[in-house]
Design an enzyme around this catalytic site. Structure first.
Site, PDB file in Angstrom:
ATOM      1  N   GLU A 152       7.779  15.100  17.131  1.00 43.67           N
ATOM      2  CA  GLU A 152       8.416  14.961  15.830  1.00 43.67           C
ATOM      3  C   GLU A 152       7.774  15.951  14.855  1.00 43.67           C
ATOM      4  OE1 GLU A 152       9.857  11.364  12.895  1.00 43.67           O
ATOM      5  OE2 GLU A 152       7.852  11.233  13.772  1.00 43.67           O
ATOM      6  N   LYS A 201       0.858  -1.192   0.000  1.00 43.17           N
ATOM      7  CA  LYS A 201       0.000   0.000   0.000  1.00 43.17           C
ATOM      8  C   LYS A 201       0.886   1.231   0.000  1.00 43.17           C
ATOM      9  CE  LYS A 201      -2.316   2.586   3.175  1.00 43.17           C
ATOM     10  NZ  LYS A 201      -2.326   3.893   2.465  1.00 43.17           N
ATOM     11  N   CYS A 214      12.687   9.800   9.099  1.00 44.60           N
ATOM     12  CA  CYS A 214      12.460   9.213  10.422  1.00 44.60           C
ATOM     13  C   CYS A 214      13.707   9.301  11.294  1.00 44.60           C
ATOM     14  CB  CYS A 214      12.000   7.766  10.288  1.00 44.60           C
ATOM     15  SG  CYS A 214      13.119   6.723   9.327  1.00 44.60           S
ATOM     16  N   GLU A 256       8.594   0.310  11.717  1.00 46.70           N
ATOM     17  CA  GLU A 256       9.678   1.289  11.668  1.00 46.70           C
ATOM     18  C   GLU A 256       9.027   2.651  11.743  1.00 46.70           C
ATOM     19  OE1 GLU A 256      11.989   4.035  10.926  1.00 46.70           O
ATOM     20  OE2 GLU A 256      11.762   3.453   8.828  1.00 46.70           O
TER      21      GLU A 256
END
Length: 487
Positions: A379, A173, A281, A247
């Site tokens: 973040e 996806k 990330c 992750e």
């Protein structure tokens, strides 16, 4: 206007509905993307299961799988410029990075091509003299791979590569934000000659993801994204008891001691938080710098940050392009303003640029006056750096580990014994010493805490897509002893 198709069971097709994809550099619609339906998801999973069980793929030797992956790698190399242009257009990532990164993505597939026939079981020195016992590593089954828009060809390679090397099949996806490069990748995959259904590529929003991750025929979910979405995935996987590798994000510290090479450390910090417009990330979004060199370090860092070339992502001279979505732009503004209101000192940046598209400038916030500022714990996924100073090694470790994340970290020092102490003490899945933001197909990456679990890259990733089968073979011709006593 360009239109893209999804890839199910070896066929390219339109979705039941379509949605617009925006060019982040202008904010204008540039393409139409297929929106997968629940029926599309079910067909994609069914196709992957049929391929997994079918003789063409299941009966293929590991060496033959490796040759197909090698062919795919060669095709990626040949098509890298086109894929880079698509990723830049659809996500706003600068062309100088997408060009280099996608060329390197081919090496990930080459690595797993070579690993395909080296995933081994083991012979056990069993404690029963009339038995031979060994372990077989077998593919886990249908894999649901879910990738975000940032670096998606790379982030899909570290899922598709090991999954196919292990013998699994995949439903990928792509993110609904910028899916063009993954939908185009399906055409390259088709050319490589894999059996139909081995890879299926769809895109869409939360409903597509929920249907896919809870599907009864999915054995493993490999996800890259944010912690909140990961929580939904873990809840969804309770229905099918699928294993997961997650992750997730980070709030990674880059720790700079007063004996560090100042120029190298400044360049690493620039790379860590401003490269890829901070949309990574492993972004080194917290600078933890020794108080003795803080002023000199910030002066040099600010000078370089303000000299960064902001421009059109398709221009090779551009160093920072737009953020991928207007949501990220708004989030960067909101968290910056909130942090300043909490006492953080704005050193540079912080304001939306007066130009079309979703741009946000390199921003530096001094958080020594505001140790509880939102920028230190949230973040951004944008080009925003939070700075805090320390006096000694113990305080540096305390600050670095003061986070729920645990993905990456950086350390700059010339003191070798200190480096080893810090490596042991930092709670993160990656520690870069006197460098930052380096990757390789040979080295696994991943984190713990809110940064997830499992590893991508390296042989460890391939093992995540296998299950162990214990095989017992009795070697004696004598009658089986007492059947009411367990051997």
């Amino acid at each position: 206007m360009k239109s893209f198709q999804q890839y199910i069971g070896g066929d390219f097709e339109d979705g039941e509905t379509q949605f617009d994809s925006l060019d982040p550099a202008t904010g204008a619609v540039w393409a139409r993307m297929p929106e997968a339906s629940v029926s599309d998801v079910n067909r994609a999973v069914d196709s992957a299961e049929q391929a997994f069980l079918g003789s063409e793929w299941a009966g293929m030797t590991a060496t033959a799988r490796g040759k197909l992956l090698m062919r795919l790698a060669d095709l990626i190399s040949q098509n890298a410029p086109h894929l880079a242009e698509l990723e830049t257009r659809d996500t706003g990532k600068i062309i100088r990075e997408t060009s280099a990164q996608i060329a390197y993505v081919a090496d990930y597939y080459r690595y797993y091509a070579g690993l395909a026939d080296k995933i081994q079981g083991a012979h056990l020195p069993i404690d029963k003299p009339d038995m031979e016992v060994w372990l077989r590593r077998e593919p886990i089954g249908v894999v649901a791979a879910i990738v975000p828009w940032n670096s998606q060809l790379f982030l899909s390679a570290v899922k598709i590569g090991p999954a196919l090397a292990a013998g699994c099949t995949v439903v990928l996806k792509a993110s609904e934000d910028g899916p063009a490069p993954m939908l185009e990748f399906a055409r390259i995959f088709e050319q490589a000659g894999f059996p139909k259904g081995v890879l299926n590529v769809i895109t869409g929003g939360p409903a597509v993801g929920a249907t896919l991750t809870s599907h009864a025929k999915v054995a493993h979910v490999a996800f890259t994204g944010g912690p909140e979405t990961a929580r939904h995935i873990v809840r969804n996987s309770a229905d099918n008891l699928a294993s997961t590798s997650l992750e997730l994000g980070g709030k990674s510290p880059l720790i700079v001691f007063d004996d560090a090479d100042l120029e190298s450390a400044v360049n690493a910090q620039i790379s860590g938080v401003f490269a890829a417009t901070g949309q990574s990330c492993v972004s080194g979004s917290r600078l933890v710098v020794h108080a003795r060199i803080k002023d000199a370090f910030l002066a040099r860092l600010t000078e370089k940050a303000e000299a960064i070339v902001i421009g059109a992502p398709g221009d090779m001279a551009t160093e920072i392009g737009p953020l991928c979505t207007v949501r990220q732009q708004e989030n960067s503004v909101r968290l910056t303003e909130q942090s300043v209101a909490q006492g953080a000192r704005l050193i540079t940046g912080g304001q939306i640029l007066e130009r079309d598209g979703f741009y946000f400038p390199p921003t530096i916030l001094d958080c020594d006056p505001a140790p509880e500022a939102a920028c230190l714990s949230n973040e951004f996924f944008g080009p925003v750096l939070s700075v805090v100073s320390f006096q000694d090694e113990g305080e540096a470790i305390e600050i670095a580990n003061n986070t729920q994340f645990g993905l990456a970290s950086g350390l700059f020092t010339r003191d070798l014994t200190r480096a080893h102490r810090m490596i042991r003490a930092i709670r993160a899945g990656i520690v870069w010493v006197n460098t930052y933001r380096a990757v390789s197909p040979i080295a696994p990456f991943g984190g713990h805490g809110l940064s997830g679990h499992g590893r991508e890259g390296g042989i460890e990733a391939a093992l995540d897509y296998t299950k162990i089968k214990s095989v017992w073979l009795r070697t004696s011709d004598a009658p089986i002893p007492d059947p009411f006593v367990m051997r």
